[in-house]
Design a protein around this motif. Structure first.
Motif, PDB file in Angstrom:
ATOM      1  N   SER A 177      43.524 -32.395  10.808  1.00  0.00           N
ATOM      2  CA  SER A 177      43.949 -32.364   9.408  1.00  0.00           C
ATOM      3  C   SER A 177      43.617 -33.650   8.666  1.00  0.00           C
ATOM      4  O   SER A 177      43.568 -33.665   7.436  1.00  0.00           O
ATOM      5  CB  SER A 177      45.460 -32.104   9.325  1.00  0.00           C
ATOM      6  N   SER A 178      43.373 -34.724   9.409  1.00  0.00           N
ATOM      7  CA  SER A 178      43.054 -36.003   8.767  1.00  0.00           C
ATOM      8  C   SER A 178      41.577 -36.036   8.372  1.00  0.00           C
ATOM      9  O   SER A 178      40.768 -35.206   8.802  1.00  0.00           O
ATOM     10  CB  SER A 178      43.362 -37.166   9.712  1.00  0.00           C
ATOM     11  N   GLU A 179      41.228 -37.005   7.552  1.00  0.00           N
ATOM     12  CA  GLU A 179      39.846 -37.144   7.082  1.00  0.00           C
ATOM     13  C   GLU A 179      38.933 -37.555   8.234  1.00  0.00           C
ATOM     14  O   GLU A 179      39.315 -38.362   9.091  1.00  0.00           O
ATOM     15  CB  GLU A 179      39.783 -38.194   5.973  1.00  0.00           C
ATOM     16  N   GLN A 180      37.739 -37.000   8.262  1.00  0.00           N
ATOM     17  CA  GLN A 180      36.772 -37.366   9.289  1.00  0.00           C
ATOM     18  C   GLN A 180      36.330 -38.820   9.109  1.00  0.00           C
ATOM     19  O   GLN A 180      36.198 -39.295   7.985  1.00  0.00           O
ATOM     20  CB  GLN A 180      35.548 -36.447   9.220  1.00  0.00           C
ATOM     21  N   LYS A 181      36.107 -39.500  10.245  1.00  0.00           N
ATOM     22  CA  LYS A 181      35.709 -40.897  10.210  1.00  0.00           C
ATOM     23  C   LYS A 181      34.471 -41.099  11.077  1.00  0.00           C
ATOM     24  O   LYS A 181      34.132 -40.268  11.914  1.00  0.00           O
ATOM     25  CB  LYS A 181      36.851 -41.785  10.708  1.00  0.00           C
ATOM     26  N   GLU A 182      33.811 -42.236  10.863  1.00  0.00           N
ATOM     27  CA  GLU A 182      32.684 -42.597  11.707  1.00  0.00           C
ATOM     28  C   GLU A 182      33.196 -42.839  13.128  1.00  0.00           C
ATOM     29  O   GLU A 182      34.162 -43.565  13.337  1.00  0.00           O
ATOM     30  CB  GLU A 182      32.000 -43.863  11.187  1.00  0.00           C
ATOM     31  N   LEU A 183      32.547 -42.229  14.114  1.00  0.00           N
ATOM     32  CA  LEU A 183      32.964 -42.369  15.507  1.00  0.00           C
ATOM     33  C   LEU A 183      32.194 -43.509  16.161  1.00  0.00           C
ATOM     34  O   LEU A 183      30.963 -43.568  16.052  1.00  0.00           O
ATOM     35  CB  LEU A 183      32.730 -41.065  16.259  1.00  0.00           C
ATOM     36  N   PRO A 184      32.884 -44.425  16.840  1.00  0.00           N
ATOM     37  CA  PRO A 184      32.241 -45.626  17.382  1.00  0.00           C
ATOM     38  C   PRO A 184      31.089 -45.349  18.342  1.00  0.00           C
ATOM     39  O   PRO A 184      30.160 -46.119  18.426  1.00  0.00           O
ATOM     40  CB  PRO A 184      33.393 -46.343  18.105  1.00  0.00           C
ATOM     41  N   MET A 185      31.152 -44.256  19.120  1.00  0.00           N
ATOM     42  CA  MET A 185      30.105 -43.994  20.104  1.00  0.00           C
ATOM     43  C   MET A 185      29.302 -42.731  19.788  1.00  0.00           C
ATOM     44  O   MET A 185      28.665 -42.167  20.658  1.00  0.00           O
ATOM     45  CB  MET A 185      30.713 -43.871  21.502  1.00  0.00           C
ATOM     46  N   ALA A 186      29.358 -42.270  18.572  1.00  0.00           N
ATOM     47  CA  ALA A 186      28.610 -41.067  18.200  1.00  0.00           C
ATOM     48  C   ALA A 186      27.967 -41.281  16.833  1.00  0.00           C
ATOM     49  O   ALA A 186      28.442 -42.064  16.018  1.00  0.00           O
ATOM     50  CB  ALA A 186      29.534 -39.851  18.177  1.00  0.00           C
ATOM     51  N   LYS A 187      26.879 -40.570  16.579  1.00  0.00           N
ATOM     52  CA  LYS A 187      26.179 -40.714  15.316  1.00  0.00           C
ATOM     53  C   LYS A 187      26.888 -39.980  14.184  1.00  0.00           C
ATOM     54  O   LYS A 187      26.781 -40.344  13.020  1.00  0.00           O
ATOM     55  CB  LYS A 187      24.740 -40.194  15.457  1.00  0.00           C
ATOM     56  N   ASN A 188      27.595 -38.920  14.521  1.00  0.00           N
ATOM     57  CA  ASN A 188      28.227 -38.094  13.506  1.00  0.00           C
ATOM     58  C   ASN A 188      29.667 -38.501  13.252  1.00  0.00           C
ATOM     59  O   ASN A 188      30.280 -39.235  14.018  1.00  0.00           O
ATOM     60  CB  ASN A 188      28.185 -36.620  13.928  1.00  0.00           C
TER      61      ASN A 188
END
Length: 317
Positions: A177-188
């Motif tokens: 339910s929270s906003e998507q964020k940049e993932l430290p070990m993934a490009k997406n």
């Protein structure tokens, strides 16, 4: 050819490709294309796309996908599941087990749906690396299985071995339910869910005692708990209406353990834990932990005239 969830496939009779997001039956798979539509397709009409993620041939010997770490300092050290969205198929998400620690993880993932179990992944995840362990369609969230992560932690330094972790997780809509964020070990982008926070964290009472003799700069103090600890969830969390039963139980156990350890540090002679009668699950969990604690002399039902069987009194050595 045998396929599994998360495989990237191409249609034989037309120019279309996508991810396997559902096993419909022995002859049919659900494939989600780049437009986000899940299409039932006969297995005979599919072919694996080699060199894209993990291919079907690799499923008998799954290997962790090594990913370079852009910035380790972005998140606290721990064990996480990074749920990453897919650029091509909007409804597809990929689960990466993320080892944000200096230890090596020997890990397996088992899924369970209606008492049917499937081994989804097993492998070694090196320090500060991640592995793709599962893929699914976010549109089918209600149909997702329960996940059981079994993790053996191996340190490379001279340290006492850590007990293996067994973490059961049923993903809910609120996890996303929270906003998507940049993932430290993934490009997406996606969501980061910490796993080792779901395991009770116990306080070493002896180490806490020793901390009282450190210099003021190093000294860590522990507040004395109340003599009576009420473990009813409404006393512990204002948002208890939004919690799942397993989350509630975990919060209650953590609060019990922290209060118990603090009482040992402050040399309490006795204290009472109010757990309620209910179905007895919390009471049984507490009694099991009490019976294994070397600092406890005995325990008993507390003041039956007031609490009935809904409270336990602990007597310390």
């Amino acid at each position: 050819m045998k396929f599994k969830l998360g495989d990237f496939v191409r249609f034989v009779d037309e120019k279309r490709e996508g991810y396997v997001t559902k096993i419909i039956d022995a002859q049919t798979l659900g494939v989600t294309d780049e437009d986000g539509f899940e299409i039932p397709v006969a297995i005979s009409n599919l072919t694996s796309v080699h060199g894209h993620g993990i291919t079907a041939e690799e499923q008998d010997a799954p290997k962790p996908i090594q990913v370079s770490v852009p910035t380790i300092s972005k998140i606290e050290n721990g064990i996480y599941v990074a749920v990453a969205t897919d650029n091509k198929a909007g409804n597809v998400v990929h689960f990466h087990l993320q080892n944000q620690s200096s230890s090596v993880l020997l890990m397996s993932l088992t899924t369970e749906r209606k008492e049917k179990y499937t081994g989804a992944f097993h492998g070694i995840i090196e320090a500060y690396q991640s592995a793709l362990v599962y893929s699914a369609s976010l549109a089918d969230l209600d149909l997702w299985p329960e996940f059981t992560f079994q993790i053996l932690i191996s340190g490379k330094t001279d340290a006492k071995p850590v007990d293996p972790l067994v973490i059961r997780k049923k993903f809910r809509a609120k996890d996303f339910s929270s906003e998507q964020k940049e993932l430290p070990m993934a490009k997406n982008k996606g969501w980061l869910i910490r796993l080792d926070d779901l395991v009770p964290i116990t306080i070493d009472a002896q180490k806490l005692r020793e901390s009282f003799f450190k210099s003021p700069a190093e000294k860590k103090t522990v507040d004395a708990p109340a003599k009576e600890i009420d473990l009813h969830i409404e006393k512990l969390r204002d948002d208890h209406h939004f919690l799942e039963p397993d989350e509630i139980l975990q919060i209650q156990i953590n609060h019990f353990q922290n209060s118990l350890d603090a009482a040992i540090v402050h040399h309490f002679d006795k204290m009472i834990f109010i757990h309620g009668s209910g179905n007895g699950t919390l009471r049984d969990k507490i009694h099991k932990l009490i019976s294994k604690n070397p600092h406890i002399k005995t325990y008993m039902d507390a003041r039956k005239e007031k609490f009935g069987y809904g409270a336990t009194e602990v007597v310390f050595k």
